[in-house]
Design an enzyme around this catalytic site. Sequence first.
Site, PDB file in Angstrom:
ATOM      1  N   HIS A   1     -15.223 -22.050  -7.635  1.00 38.54           N
ATOM      2  CA  HIS A   1     -14.193 -21.822  -8.657  1.00 38.54           C
ATOM      3  C   HIS A   1     -13.288 -20.637  -8.353  1.00 38.54           C
ATOM      4  CE1 HIS A   1     -12.999 -21.939 -13.088  1.00 38.54           C
ATOM      5  NE2 HIS A   1     -12.879 -23.173 -12.665  1.00 38.54           N
TER       6      HIS A   1
ATOM      7  N   LYS B   1     -10.203 -18.383  -6.955  1.00 40.01           N
ATOM      8  CA  LYS B   1      -8.759 -18.631  -6.856  1.00 40.01           C
ATOM      9  C   LYS B   1      -8.124 -17.397  -6.220  1.00 40.01           C
ATOM     10  CE  LYS B   1      -9.166 -21.181 -11.176  1.00 40.01           C
ATOM     11  NZ  LYS B   1     -10.596 -20.782 -11.390  1.00 40.01           N
TER      12      LYS B   1
ATOM     13  N   ASP C   1      -2.638 -11.903   6.041  1.00 41.02           N
ATOM     14  CA  ASP C   1      -2.734 -10.969   7.168  1.00 41.02           C
ATOM     15  C   ASP C   1      -3.877  -9.968   7.012  1.00 41.02           C
ATOM     16  OD1 ASP C   1      -0.585 -12.172   8.439  1.00 41.02           O
ATOM     17  OD2 ASP C   1       0.890 -10.811   7.568  1.00 41.02           O
TER      18      ASP C   1
END
Length: 214
Positions: free
Chosen positions: A149, A151, A156
């Site tokens: 779950h 996000k 870089d």
Amino acid sequence: MSSSHSVWRGLVATVGLVLTAEGLYYLFRYLKWVREQQPRVLFFPAPVTCVRPLLLASPGRCDCPLPHRESALSRMARLLLSARRSIDVCVFTISSLDLSGSVLVAYERGVRVRVITDSDYMALASSQVGTFRKAGIEVRHDQDTNYMHHKFALIDGSILITGSLNWSAQAIFRNKENVIIIKDADIVKAFTEEFERLWNEYDPTKYSFSPQSS
């Protein structure tokens, strides 16, 4: 006053001005660096806008009827497109054509891309995981009934994008969501370690396709 004293005083004054100018230069650079380190926040839903010109190799005028103005979505797309070395994506569901398109453009430019997502939601018809894989991007996923779950994405290895936002049109254009952009080295390091931990855990060579019953 002798001419030698005048020359000496002039030389000291010149050196002082140079040092002052150099000091101001480095002060301004430091203040700019400090400002850039401050977290930035994007709030959604974003207005429906066109970000297609950002994805073109030679940006030109887009004649679509959508507004062409800066938005939370375009800022996030620009950030993904700013990658020069790597993009690591760890997001529950990925169906937004704008955000997935930004990742694909960066990948085609030579940026290393790795993606971790949830096994259930990557199977949805709108998921862009298949598009990633066709392009050559390696995608890994969980193999249990619990949701992957997270996000977040790392740019870089130095910029973290995280928050409540799934990469979907529903989340971007309809839901009340937030994204925070962070450059703090300690926080970025923690998320990098979590990504690497999951990347190793979801190595397909470790999958069990015939789990033994308990």
